[in-house]
Structure formats: structure tokens, C-alpha cells
Design a protein around this motif. Structure first.
Motif, PDB file in Angstrom:
ATOM      1  N   ALA A   3     -79.834 -18.224  82.231  1.00 53.70           N
ATOM      2  CA  ALA A   3     -78.692 -17.720  81.476  1.00 53.70           C
ATOM      3  C   ALA A   3     -77.902 -18.866  80.856  1.00 53.70           C
ATOM      4  CB  ALA A   3     -77.797 -16.882  82.380  1.00 53.70           C
ATOM      5  N   ALA A   4     -77.778 -19.972  81.558  1.00 55.49           N
ATOM      6  CA  ALA A   4     -77.035 -21.115  81.026  1.00 55.49           C
ATOM      7  C   ALA A   4     -77.710 -21.660  79.771  1.00 55.49           C
ATOM      8  CB  ALA A   4     -76.925 -22.211  82.075  1.00 55.49           C
ATOM      9  N   GLU A   5     -79.034 -21.649  79.751  1.00 56.95           N
ATOM     10  CA  GLU A   5     -79.760 -22.110  78.569  1.00 56.95           C
ATOM     11  C   GLU A   5     -79.489 -21.188  77.386  1.00 56.95           C
ATOM     12  OE1 GLU A   5     -83.846 -22.235  79.688  1.00 56.95           O
ATOM     13  OE2 GLU A   5     -83.536 -23.800  81.169  1.00 56.95           O
ATOM     14  N   ALA A   6     -79.428 -19.893  77.638  1.00 54.85           N
ATOM     15  CA  ALA A   6     -79.164 -18.922  76.571  1.00 54.85           C
ATOM     16  C   ALA A   6     -77.750 -19.094  76.029  1.00 54.85           C
ATOM     17  CB  ALA A   6     -79.371 -17.509  77.083  1.00 54.85           C
ATOM     18  N   HIS A   7     -76.798 -19.388  76.902  1.00 54.47           N
ATOM     19  CA  HIS A   7     -75.414 -19.568  76.465  1.00 54.47           C
ATOM     20  C   HIS A   7     -75.247 -20.845  75.636  1.00 54.47           C
ATOM     21  CE1 HIS A   7     -73.358 -16.253  78.412  1.00 54.47           C
ATOM     22  NE2 HIS A   7     -74.133 -16.437  79.466  1.00 54.47           N
ATOM     23  N   ASP A   8     -76.096 -21.840  75.863  1.00 54.60           N
ATOM     24  CA  ASP A   8     -75.986 -23.102  75.145  1.00 54.60           C
ATOM     25  C   ASP A   8     -76.576 -23.057  73.744  1.00 54.60           C
ATOM     26  OD1 ASP A   8     -74.714 -24.231  77.301  1.00 54.60           O
ATOM     27  OD2 ASP A   8     -76.537 -25.158  78.119  1.00 54.60           O
ATOM     28  N   LEU A   9     -77.332 -22.012  73.409  1.00 51.36           N
ATOM     29  CA  LEU A   9     -77.967 -21.920  72.103  1.00 51.36           C
ATOM     30  C   LEU A   9     -76.962 -21.558  71.027  1.00 51.36           C
ATOM     31  CD1 LEU A   9     -81.161 -19.881  73.065  1.00 51.36           C
ATOM     32  CD2 LEU A   9     -81.034 -22.328  72.591  1.00 51.36           C
ATOM     33  N   LYS A  10     -77.193 -22.056  69.817  1.00 48.96           N
ATOM     34  CA  LYS A  10     -76.389 -21.646  68.666  1.00 48.96           C
ATOM     35  C   LYS A  10     -76.862 -20.261  68.237  1.00 48.96           C
ATOM     36  CE  LYS A  10     -75.933 -26.307  66.822  1.00 48.96           C
ATOM     37  NZ  LYS A  10     -74.959 -26.962  67.361  1.00 48.96           N
ATOM     38  N   ASP A  11     -76.094 -19.595  67.384  1.00 48.35           N
ATOM     39  CA  ASP A  11     -76.406 -18.217  67.010  1.00 48.35           C
ATOM     40  C   ASP A  11     -77.786 -18.094  66.370  1.00 48.35           C
ATOM     41  OD1 ASP A  11     -73.965 -17.544  68.003  1.00 48.35           O
ATOM     42  OD2 ASP A  11     -73.021 -17.151  66.060  1.00 48.35           O
ATOM     43  N   GLY A  12     -78.122 -18.979  65.447  1.00 52.35           N
ATOM     44  CA  GLY A  12     -79.418 -18.927  64.786  1.00 52.35           C
ATOM     45  C   GLY A  12     -80.569 -19.163  65.748  1.00 52.35           C
ATOM     46  N   GLU A  13     -80.376 -20.116  66.654  1.00 49.57           N
ATOM     47  CA  GLU A  13     -81.396 -20.398  67.657  1.00 49.57           C
ATOM     48  C   GLU A  13     -81.558 -19.218  68.607  1.00 49.57           C
ATOM     49  OE1 GLU A  13     -79.769 -23.850  69.471  1.00 49.57           O
ATOM     50  OE2 GLU A  13     -80.667 -25.227  68.023  1.00 49.57           O
ATOM     51  N   LEU A  14     -80.447 -18.566  68.921  1.00 51.50           N
ATOM     52  CA  LEU A  14     -80.470 -17.425  69.819  1.00 51.50           C
ATOM     53  C   LEU A  14     -81.306 -16.291  69.222  1.00 51.50           C
ATOM     54  CD1 LEU A  14     -79.230 -16.205  72.458  1.00 51.50           C
ATOM     55  CD2 LEU A  14     -77.475 -15.245  70.995  1.00 51.50           C
ATOM     56  N   ILE A  15     -81.100 -16.010  67.945  1.00 47.35           N
ATOM     57  CA  ILE A  15     -81.865 -14.954  67.283  1.00 47.35           C
ATOM     58  C   ILE A  15     -83.340 -15.327  67.224  1.00 47.35           C
ATOM     59  CG2 ILE A  15     -82.185 -13.712  65.114  1.00 47.35           C
ATOM     60  CD1 ILE A  15     -79.710 -12.871  66.722  1.00 47.35           C
ATOM     61  N   ALA A  16     -83.642 -16.597  66.932  1.00 45.36           N
ATOM     62  CA  ALA A  16     -85.037 -17.040  66.879  1.00 45.36           C
ATOM     63  C   ALA A  16     -85.707 -16.904  68.243  1.00 45.36           C
ATOM     64  CB  ALA A  16     -85.113 -18.484  66.388  1.00 45.36           C
ATOM     65  N   LYS A  17     -85.007 -17.289  69.309  1.00 42.92           N
ATOM     66  CA  LYS A  17     -85.552 -17.153  70.668  1.00 42.92           C
ATOM     67  C   LYS A  17     -85.757 -15.679  71.017  1.00 42.92           C
ATOM     68  CE  LYS A  17     -85.577 -21.245  72.785  1.00 42.92           C
ATOM     69  NZ  LYS A  17     -86.679 -21.823  73.504  1.00 42.92           N
ATOM     70  N   LEU A  18     -84.828 -14.825  70.577  1.00 38.93           N
ATOM     71  CA  LEU A  18     -84.941 -13.401  70.847  1.00 38.93           C
ATOM     72  C   LEU A  18     -86.181 -12.816  70.173  1.00 38.93           C
ATOM     73  CD1 LEU A  18     -83.800 -10.849  72.088  1.00 38.93           C
ATOM     74  CD2 LEU A  18     -82.353 -10.599  70.073  1.00 38.93           C
ATOM     75  N   ILE A  19     -86.421 -13.204  68.939  1.00 35.95           N
ATOM     76  CA  ILE A  19     -87.617 -12.741  68.231  1.00 35.95           C
ATOM     77  C   ILE A  19     -88.866 -13.200  68.963  1.00 35.95           C
ATOM     78  CG2 ILE A  19     -88.946 -13.013  66.095  1.00 35.95           C
ATOM     79  CD1 ILE A  19     -86.197 -13.131  64.636  1.00 35.95           C
ATOM     80  N   ASP A  20     -88.898 -14.465  69.366  1.00 31.01           N
ATOM     81  CA  ASP A  20     -90.058 -14.993  70.090  1.00 31.01           C
ATOM     82  C   ASP A  20     -90.257 -14.271  71.427  1.00 31.01           C
ATOM     83  OD1 ASP A  20     -90.525 -16.801  68.063  1.00 31.01           O
ATOM     84  OD2 ASP A  20     -89.537 -18.473  69.100  1.00 31.01           O
ATOM     85  N   ALA A  21     -89.157 -14.012  72.136  1.00 35.48           N
ATOM     86  CA  ALA A  21     -89.252 -13.353  73.437  1.00 35.48           C
ATOM     87  C   ALA A  21     -89.749 -11.920  73.295  1.00 35.48           C
ATOM     88  CB  ALA A  21     -87.893 -13.377  74.134  1.00 35.48           C
ATOM     89  N   LYS A  22     -89.300 -11.227  72.248  1.00 42.62           N
ATOM     90  CA  LYS A  22     -89.778  -9.862  72.025  1.00 42.62           C
ATOM     91  C   LYS A  22     -91.264  -9.851  71.691  1.00 42.62           C
ATOM     92  CE  LYS A  22     -85.757  -7.196  70.842  1.00 42.62           C
ATOM     93  NZ  LYS A  22     -85.484  -5.941  70.193  1.00 42.62           N
ATOM     94  N   GLU A  23     -91.704 -10.807  70.880  1.00 40.98           N
ATOM     95  CA  GLU A  23     -93.125 -10.898  70.539  1.00 40.98           C
ATOM     96  C   GLU A  23     -93.958 -11.202  71.786  1.00 40.98           C
ATOM     97  OE1 GLU A  23     -93.699 -13.729  67.414  1.00 40.98           O
ATOM     98  OE2 GLU A  23     -92.556 -12.539  65.980  1.00 40.98           O
ATOM     99  N   GLU A  24     -93.453 -12.107  72.619  1.00 41.15           N
ATOM    100  CA  GLU A  24     -94.177 -12.449  73.839  1.00 41.15           C
ATOM    101  C   GLU A  24     -94.279 -11.247  74.774  1.00 41.15           C
ATOM    102  OE1 GLU A  24     -94.167 -15.615  77.531  1.00 41.15           O
ATOM    103  OE2 GLU A  24     -92.368 -15.428  76.297  1.00 41.15           O
ATOM    104  N   ALA A  25     -93.184 -10.504  74.918  1.00 43.55           N
ATOM    105  CA  ALA A  25     -93.205  -9.326  75.785  1.00 43.55           C
ATOM    106  C   ALA A  25     -94.206  -8.295  75.256  1.00 43.55           C
ATOM    107  CB  ALA A  25     -91.806  -8.723  75.884  1.00 43.55           C
ATOM    108  N   PHE A  26     -94.240  -8.111  73.948  1.00 41.63           N
ATOM    109  CA  PHE A  26     -95.196  -7.179  73.356  1.00 41.63           C
ATOM    110  C   PHE A  26     -96.630  -7.627  73.632  1.00 41.63           C
ATOM    111  CE2 PHE A  26     -98.047  -6.118  69.859  1.00 41.63           C
ATOM    112  CZ  PHE A  26     -97.997  -4.732  69.915  1.00 41.63           C
ATOM    113  N   ASN A  27     -96.897  -8.904  73.407  1.00 41.01           N
ATOM    114  CA  ASN A  27     -98.250  -9.427  73.637  1.00 41.01           C
ATOM    115  C   ASN A  27     -98.664  -9.305  75.096  1.00 41.01           C
ATOM    116  OD1 ASN A  27     -98.670 -10.077  70.946  1.00 41.01           O
ATOM    117  ND2 ASN A  27     -97.822 -12.137  71.192  1.00 41.01           N
ATOM    118  N   LEU A  28     -97.733  -9.547  76.008  1.00 38.97           N
ATOM    119  CA  LEU A  28     -98.046  -9.417  77.432  1.00 38.97           C
ATOM    120  C   LEU A  28     -98.336  -7.961  77.801  1.00 38.97           C
ATOM    121  CD1 LEU A  28     -95.453 -11.880  78.955  1.00 38.97           C
ATOM    122  CD2 LEU A  28     -97.933 -12.162  78.926  1.00 38.97           C
ATOM    123  N   ARG A  29     -97.562  -7.026  77.243  1.00 37.93           N
ATOM    124  CA  ARG A  29     -97.826  -5.607  77.505  1.00 37.93           C
ATOM    125  C   ARG A  29     -99.195  -5.208  76.967  1.00 37.93           C
ATOM    126  NH1 ARG A  29     -92.581  -4.827  75.517  1.00 37.93           N
ATOM    127  NH2 ARG A  29     -93.430  -3.887  73.645  1.00 37.93           N
TER     128      ARG A  29
END
Length: 70
Positions: A3-29
Motif C-alpha cells: 500500500a505504501a508503494e501505491a501511495h507514493d505513485l504519481k497520478d499518471g503512474e497510478l493509472i498506468a499501474k492499474l491498467i497493468d494490474a488489471k491486464e495481469e489479473a485477466f491473464n492469470l484468470r
């Protein structure tokens, strides 16, 4: 991701990480459904990462749905 890593991200980085995390979750499913996934614990970790990133984005008042459509 912690959570601390997520709080340290800037807004643009946060959205980019969110997109990557959603893609990873989809691929894992997808891999789990086809029987290719060996580390099933990673699936729950990926879902938690998405939830953490969404929580931080909502705390900051970022309209996630609008940002993901861009």
C-alpha cells in the motif's frame, strides 16, 4: 505491491499501474481456466493489487472509469 508503494505513485503512474494490474489479473484468470497456471496464489495477489490501486485512486478523487477509457 504494498500500500505504501501505491501511495507514493504519481497520478499518471497510478493509472498506468492499474491498467497493468488489471491486464495481469485477466491473464492469470485466463491461464487458470485453461489449466496453465501453476502458482494459483498469484491470482489472489493480483486481485489485491487491483483493489489497492483502486482504493488509492478513489482516495485521491481520480475518476478511474474515465481515465481507463483514454
Amino acid at each position: 505491491m504494498k500500500a505504501a508503494e501505491a501511495h507514493d505513485l504519481k497520478d499518471g503512474e497510478l493509472i498506468a499501474k492499474l491498467i497493468d494490474a488489471k491486464e495481469e489479473a485477466f491473464n492469470l484468470r485466463f491461464r487458470q481456466a485453461t489449466g496453465e497456471l501453476e502458482n494459483t496464489a498469484r491470482l489472489s495477489e493480483a486481485r489485491r493489487d487491483v483493489a489497492r490501486l483502486l482504493t488509492v485512486a478513489k482516495e485521491r478523487g481520480i475518476d478511474v472509469e474515465r481515465e481507463l477509457k483514454r
